[in-house]
Design an enzyme around this catalytic site. Structure first.
Site, PDB file in Angstrom:
ATOM      1  N   ASP A   1      20.840  29.889  42.368  1.00  0.00           N
ATOM      2  CA  ASP A   1      21.056  29.421  43.733  1.00  0.00           C
ATOM      3  C   ASP A   1      21.886  28.145  43.743  1.00  0.00           C
ATOM      4  OD1 ASP A   1      19.580  31.408  44.797  1.00  0.00           O
ATOM      5  OD2 ASP A   1      17.798  30.193  45.218  1.00  0.00           O
TER       6      ASP A   1
ATOM      7  N   LYS B   1      23.791  29.988  49.050  1.00  0.00           N
ATOM      8  CA  LYS B   1      24.181  30.045  50.456  1.00  0.00           C
ATOM      9  C   LYS B   1      24.724  28.709  50.931  1.00  0.00           C
ATOM     10  CE  LYS B   1      20.783  33.561  51.034  1.00  0.00           C
ATOM     11  NZ  LYS B   1      19.705  34.180  51.672  1.00  0.00           N
TER      12      LYS B   1
ATOM     13  N   MET C   1      13.511  22.486  55.105  1.00  0.00           N
ATOM     14  CA  MET C   1      14.487  23.086  56.030  1.00  0.00           C
ATOM     15  C   MET C   1      14.237  22.623  57.474  1.00  0.00           C
ATOM     16  SD  MET C   1      14.560  26.923  54.418  1.00  0.00           S
ATOM     17  CE  MET C   1      12.831  27.006  53.977  1.00  0.00           C
TER      18      MET C   1
HETATM   19  C1  SAM Z   1      15.135  27.595  50.779  1.00  0.00           C
HETATM   20  S1  SAM Z   1      14.129  26.159  50.568  1.00  0.00           S
HETATM   21  C2  SAM Z   1      13.780  26.252  48.861  1.00  0.00           C
HETATM   22  C3  SAM Z   1      12.578  25.462  48.452  1.00  0.00           C
HETATM   23  C4  SAM Z   1      12.307  25.563  46.953  1.00  0.00           C
HETATM   24  N1  SAM Z   1      11.902  26.913  46.603  1.00  0.00           N
HETATM   25  C5  SAM Z   1      11.267  24.583  46.475  1.00  0.00           C
HETATM   26  O1  SAM Z   1      10.170  24.994  46.061  1.00  0.00           O
HETATM   27  O2  SAM Z   1      11.547  23.372  46.492  1.00  0.00           O
HETATM   28  C6  SAM Z   1      15.374  24.930  50.644  1.00  0.00           C
HETATM   29  C7  SAM Z   1      14.854  23.620  51.232  1.00  0.00           C
HETATM   30  O3  SAM Z   1      14.062  22.951  50.260  1.00  0.00           O
HETATM   31  C8  SAM Z   1      14.233  21.566  50.398  1.00  0.00           C
HETATM   32  N2  SAM Z   1      14.796  21.054  49.143  1.00  0.00           N
HETATM   33  C9  SAM Z   1      15.021  21.753  48.026  1.00  0.00           C
HETATM   34  N3  SAM Z   1      15.466  20.944  47.038  1.00  0.00           N
HETATM   35  C10 SAM Z   1      15.523  19.703  47.572  1.00  0.00           C
HETATM   36  C11 SAM Z   1      15.884  18.432  47.064  1.00  0.00           C
HETATM   37  N4  SAM Z   1      16.277  18.248  45.806  1.00  0.00           N
HETATM   38  N5  SAM Z   1      15.808  17.381  47.893  1.00  0.00           N
HETATM   39  C12 SAM Z   1      15.367  17.510  49.156  1.00  0.00           C
HETATM   40  N6  SAM Z   1      15.028  18.689  49.689  1.00  0.00           N
HETATM   41  C13 SAM Z   1      15.089  19.766  48.912  1.00  0.00           C
HETATM   42  C14 SAM Z   1      15.154  21.344  51.582  1.00  0.00           C
HETATM   43  O4  SAM Z   1      14.347  21.216  52.733  1.00  0.00           O
HETATM   44  C15 SAM Z   1      15.932  22.627  51.605  1.00  0.00           C
HETATM   45  O5  SAM Z   1      16.455  22.895  52.883  1.00  0.00           O
END
Ligand code: SAM
Length: 263
Positions: free
Chosen positions: A49, A71, A182
């Protein structure tokens, strides 16, 4: 970058024709699990991803083929069905496939859907949990998800409204801190819903962007002012947004200066 194998005692078989559905953690390569690292070293193909950073992909075997299935970044969106079909195809071709996702694959990562498709097609798979951004981000900002004197429960919620979105008033009524994924775009509606549900406007809000990477930034604001403060902050997603009293611990527990190296 060394790609030496891990000690035998830490390895398990990664069979050709199988898929490892792994979490890469939130960004800092030091937060990868050893099992995900084994996958990076042994996979023939890595389907990853956008939230999986270059420093993590650099740990892959030089022989591995990297396929982007994300995406973001102006690249065309991969449709979820296309991704799962690709995983099935690669496994059927006899490859060892690492499906690498940001954070944890089962936390707002659609890992369950991909695993379901693999199961339906009889493809052997393994789930490798990762450290989710919703716990690591606040931790790297000095905000504990739980604190004995503050809360006995915590809620992980998505601000994405494609499936209707959570009932913010009901979540507010629990009094538990909320860790929001998100939630950037929908924050005006979320903040309004939480206040309608009884959370005071001065409830602290912590926003952690690019959590655990060298670009990490943190903004502390309040429910009543967070929309305006975020709009004028210059910060950009991805962000984890924490709503609740645990945010007040940050001044004492903040251990990582903004912009500091993450190793
Ligand atoms: C589709 S979700 C995936 C979450 C992921 N599976 C997890 O467990 O962290 C994507 C969202 O996770 C959050 N996110 C993921 N990585 C991040 C990071 N390094 N810093 C801040 N937010 C993050 C944000 O809110 C982003 O829009």
């Amino acid at each position: 970058m060394t790609t030496e194998p891990l000690p035998d005692s830490l390895q398990i078989p990664f069979d050709p024709g199988s898929v490892w559905l792994a979490g890469a953690g939130p960004g800092d390569p030091g937060l990868l699990t050893l099992r995900a690292l084994q996958g990076l070293r042994q996979a023939d193909v890595i389907v990853h991803d956008a939230l999986v950073g270059e420093r993590i992909l650099a740990l892959a075997s030089p022989a591995a083929r990297l396929e982007f299935a994300g995406k973001r970044g102006g690249r065309p969106s991969a449709h979820q069905d296309d991704i799962t079909n690709r995983l099935i195809e690669l496994a059927r071709e006899g490859h060892r496939v690492l499906r690498l996702k940001g954070g944890d694959p089962f936390v707002f990562g659609r890992g369950g859907e991909e695993a379901q498709a693999l199961a339906e097609q009889g493809i052997p798979f393994r789930i490798i949990p990762g450290i989710t951004a919703g716990l690591a981000g606040p931790a790297y900002a000095g905000i504990p998800a739980t604190h004995r004197t503050a809360n006995q429960a915590v809620i992980l919620a998505t601000g994405h409204s494609c499936a209707g979105g959570p009932d913010w008033k009901a979540l507010a009524a629990t009094g538990a801190p909320l860790i929001l994924y998100m939630a950037w775009k929908g924050l005006p509606g979320i903040a309004a819903g939480l206040m309608e549900g009884g959370l005071p406007a001065d409830t602290p809000v912590g926003v952690v962007t690019d959590a655990t990477t060298e670009r990490q930034r943190v903004l502390v604001t309040s429910l009543g002012t967070c929309v305006e403060d975020l709009a004028t902050s210059g910060l950009e997603p991805p962000a984890i947004i924490v709503v609740g009293e645990v945010v007040r611990l940050r001044p004492v527990l903040d251990w990582l200066p903004q912009g500091a190296s993450h190793g």
